[in-house]
Design a protein around this motif. Sequence first.
Motif, PDB file in Angstrom:
ATOM      1  N   ARG A  28      48.704  15.470  -8.791  1.00  0.00           N
ATOM      2  CA  ARG A  28      47.298  15.623  -9.157  1.00  0.00           C
ATOM      3  C   ARG A  28      47.027  14.766 -10.383  1.00  0.00           C
ATOM      4  NH1 ARG A  28      46.070  21.386 -10.062  1.00  0.00           N
ATOM      5  NH2 ARG A  28      46.954  21.022 -12.114  1.00  0.00           N
ATOM      6  N   VAL A  29      45.952  13.986 -10.308  1.00  0.00           N
ATOM      7  CA  VAL A  29      45.573  13.106 -11.412  1.00  0.00           C
ATOM      8  C   VAL A  29      44.188  13.513 -11.881  1.00  0.00           C
ATOM      9  CG1 VAL A  29      45.268  10.730 -12.168  1.00  0.00           C
ATOM     10  CG2 VAL A  29      46.896  11.239 -10.329  1.00  0.00           C
ATOM     11  N   ASP A  30      44.098  13.831 -13.173  1.00  0.00           N
ATOM     12  CA  ASP A  30      42.824  14.244 -13.763  1.00  0.00           C
ATOM     13  C   ASP A  30      42.418  13.261 -14.848  1.00  0.00           C
ATOM     14  OD1 ASP A  30      42.205  16.829 -12.475  1.00  0.00           O
ATOM     15  OD2 ASP A  30      44.101  17.445 -13.372  1.00  0.00           O
ATOM     16  N   PHE A  31      41.125  12.976 -14.894  1.00  0.00           N
ATOM     17  CA  PHE A  31      40.539  12.156 -15.950  1.00  0.00           C
ATOM     18  C   PHE A  31      39.641  13.047 -16.784  1.00  0.00           C
ATOM     19  CE2 PHE A  31      36.712   9.848 -17.375  1.00  0.00           C
ATOM     20  CZ  PHE A  31      37.299   8.996 -18.291  1.00  0.00           C
ATOM     21  N   LYS A  32      39.755  12.932 -18.104  1.00  0.00           N
ATOM     22  CA  LYS A  32      38.887  13.699 -18.991  1.00  0.00           C
ATOM     23  C   LYS A  32      38.271  12.741 -19.998  1.00  0.00           C
ATOM     24  CE  LYS A  32      38.538  17.628 -21.987  1.00  0.00           C
ATOM     25  NZ  LYS A  32      39.138  18.764 -22.617  1.00  0.00           N
ATOM     26  N   GLU A  33      36.969  12.648 -19.967  1.00  0.00           N
ATOM     27  CA  GLU A  33      36.232  11.806 -20.912  1.00  0.00           C
ATOM     28  C   GLU A  33      36.241  12.502 -22.254  1.00  0.00           C
ATOM     29  OE1 GLU A  33      33.469   9.829 -23.252  1.00  0.00           O
ATOM     30  OE2 GLU A  33      33.123  11.903 -22.707  1.00  0.00           O
ATOM     31  N   GLY A  34      36.477  11.746 -23.294  1.00  0.00           N
ATOM     32  CA  GLY A  34      36.483  12.327 -24.621  1.00  0.00           C
ATOM     33  C   GLY A  34      36.046  11.317 -25.664  1.00  0.00           C
ATOM     34  N   ALA A  35      35.809  11.787 -26.861  1.00  0.00           N
ATOM     35  CA  ALA A  35      35.429  10.896 -27.951  1.00  0.00           C
ATOM     36  C   ALA A  35      36.382  11.143 -29.108  1.00  0.00           C
ATOM     37  CB  ALA A  35      33.986  11.155 -28.373  1.00  0.00           C
ATOM     38  N   PRO A  36      37.045  10.187 -29.598  1.00  0.00           N
ATOM     39  CA  PRO A  36      36.949   8.771 -29.226  1.00  0.00           C
ATOM     40  C   PRO A  36      37.901   8.366 -28.106  1.00  0.00           C
ATOM     41  CG  PRO A  36      38.363   8.967 -31.140  1.00  0.00           C
ATOM     42  CD  PRO A  36      37.893  10.367 -30.786  1.00  0.00           C
ATOM     43  N   LYS A  37      38.763   9.286 -27.628  1.00  0.00           N
ATOM     44  CA  LYS A  37      39.767   8.934 -26.627  1.00  0.00           C
ATOM     45  C   LYS A  37      39.490   9.613 -25.294  1.00  0.00           C
ATOM     46  CE  LYS A  37      43.444   8.589 -30.067  1.00  0.00           C
ATOM     47  NZ  LYS A  37      44.816   9.007 -30.424  1.00  0.00           N
ATOM     48  N   ASP A  38      39.685   8.854 -24.221  1.00  0.00           N
ATOM     49  CA  ASP A  38      39.664   9.409 -22.876  1.00  0.00           C
ATOM     50  C   ASP A  38      41.112   9.736 -22.514  1.00  0.00           C
ATOM     51  OD1 ASP A  38      36.861   8.860 -22.583  1.00  0.00           O
ATOM     52  OD2 ASP A  38      37.375   6.766 -22.235  1.00  0.00           O
ATOM     53  N   ALA A  39      41.313  10.589 -21.515  1.00  0.00           N
ATOM     54  CA  ALA A  39      42.673  10.984 -21.168  1.00  0.00           C
ATOM     55  C   ALA A  39      42.884  11.018 -19.660  1.00  0.00           C
ATOM     56  CB  ALA A  39      42.979  12.359 -21.759  1.00  0.00           C
ATOM     57  N   PHE A  40      44.099  10.664 -19.265  1.00  0.00           N
ATOM     58  CA  PHE A  40      44.553  10.773 -17.878  1.00  0.00           C
ATOM     59  C   PHE A  40      45.798  11.640 -17.877  1.00  0.00           C
ATOM     60  CE2 PHE A  40      42.104   6.904 -17.670  1.00  0.00           C
ATOM     61  CZ  PHE A  40      41.475   6.983 -16.437  1.00  0.00           C
ATOM     62  N   ARG A  41      45.893  12.513 -16.868  1.00  0.00           N
ATOM     63  CA  ARG A  41      47.072  13.372 -16.737  1.00  0.00           C
ATOM     64  C   ARG A  41      47.526  13.334 -15.284  1.00  0.00           C
ATOM     65  NH1 ARG A  41      49.093  18.804 -16.459  1.00  0.00           N
ATOM     66  NH2 ARG A  41      50.532  19.119 -18.210  1.00  0.00           N
ATOM     67  N   PHE A  42      48.792  12.980 -15.073  1.00  0.00           N
ATOM     68  CA  PHE A  42      49.420  12.895 -13.762  1.00  0.00           C
ATOM     69  C   PHE A  42      50.412  14.051 -13.688  1.00  0.00           C
ATOM     70  CE2 PHE A  42      47.993   8.824 -15.041  1.00  0.00           C
ATOM     71  CZ  PHE A  42      47.690   8.097 -13.900  1.00  0.00           C
ATOM     72  N   GLU A  43      50.132  15.067 -12.872  1.00  0.00           N
ATOM     73  CA  GLU A  43      50.988  16.246 -12.820  1.00  0.00           C
ATOM     74  C   GLU A  43      51.607  16.408 -11.439  1.00  0.00           C
ATOM     75  OE1 GLU A  43      50.914  21.053 -13.676  1.00  0.00           O
ATOM     76  OE2 GLU A  43      49.048  19.930 -13.768  1.00  0.00           O
ATOM     77  N   ASN A  44      52.915  16.617 -11.421  1.00  0.00           N
ATOM     78  CA  ASN A  44      53.624  16.899 -10.173  1.00  0.00           C
ATOM     79  C   ASN A  44      53.427  18.378  -9.869  1.00  0.00           C
ATOM     80  OD1 ASN A  44      55.356  17.361  -8.064  1.00  0.00           O
ATOM     81  ND2 ASN A  44      57.141  16.420  -9.015  1.00  0.00           N
ATOM     82  N   ILE A  45      52.526  18.686  -8.953  1.00  0.00           N
ATOM     83  CA  ILE A  45      52.245  20.072  -8.590  1.00  0.00           C
ATOM     84  C   ILE A  45      52.967  20.463  -7.308  1.00  0.00           C
ATOM     85  CG2 ILE A  45      50.063  20.181  -9.837  1.00  0.00           C
ATOM     86  CD1 ILE A  45      48.658  19.857  -7.091  1.00  0.00           C
ATOM     87  N   GLY A  46      53.868  19.605  -6.852  1.00  0.00           N
ATOM     88  CA  GLY A  46      54.627  19.871  -5.635  1.00  0.00           C
ATOM     89  C   GLY A  46      55.936  20.571  -5.939  1.00  0.00           C
ATOM     90  N   VAL A  47      56.783  20.674  -4.922  1.00  0.00           N
ATOM     91  CA  VAL A  47      58.060  21.365  -5.041  1.00  0.00           C
ATOM     92  C   VAL A  47      59.240  20.399  -5.161  1.00  0.00           C
ATOM     93  CG1 VAL A  47      57.235  23.428  -3.843  1.00  0.00           C
ATOM     94  CG2 VAL A  47      58.291  21.570  -2.535  1.00  0.00           C
TER      95      VAL A  47
END
Length: 170
Positions: A28-47
């Motif tokens: 699962r890849v999530d993008f979060k807009e932020g100020a001053p930094k944006d963020a991406f998170r790549f999480e292994n939600i599998g087994v």
Amino acid sequence: MNFTKHLAATSIAAAALLLSSAAQADLRVDFKEGAPKDAFRFENIGVCSITNSSITLDLATSSAGLIFDVTDQGAGVEVFQPFELIEGADALARVPDVLDGQTKIELSISDLAPGAAIAFTIDVDDTKGQRAITVSGSEIEGATVIYRNDIEKALATFSSVARASVTRAC
């Protein structure tokens, strides 16, 4: 039960068992807009662990023509933020170099265990809209995540809620 019916029932049961035991490894890849930094998170939600693979984040197909703004000069607008790895450094074979105005980042994964994540901050700018320095979920819509290893390739597209999910076999 005659032999033919028994053989057919056994074959169906064996096929169902094989299909139900074929594990899926979800990323699962999530993008979060932020100020001053944006963020991406790549999480292994599998087994299953994700090993010896690459994951490419490609903003070129986003609805807003998104780019990475990592320096005070170049293609970005106003505020910039360099690539900063904040989680999962041990899962990477190497930390990627990101240039100003670039639209792709490739993460070389050595081993990302189930439940583990790779996250980074960076500045993402909109090149087509009126709000160049802020990026909403609908502006990242259409950007892609490409998973590759020696055996398979899988692609997922960001939705308007700033999430992409890749499903692959273990």
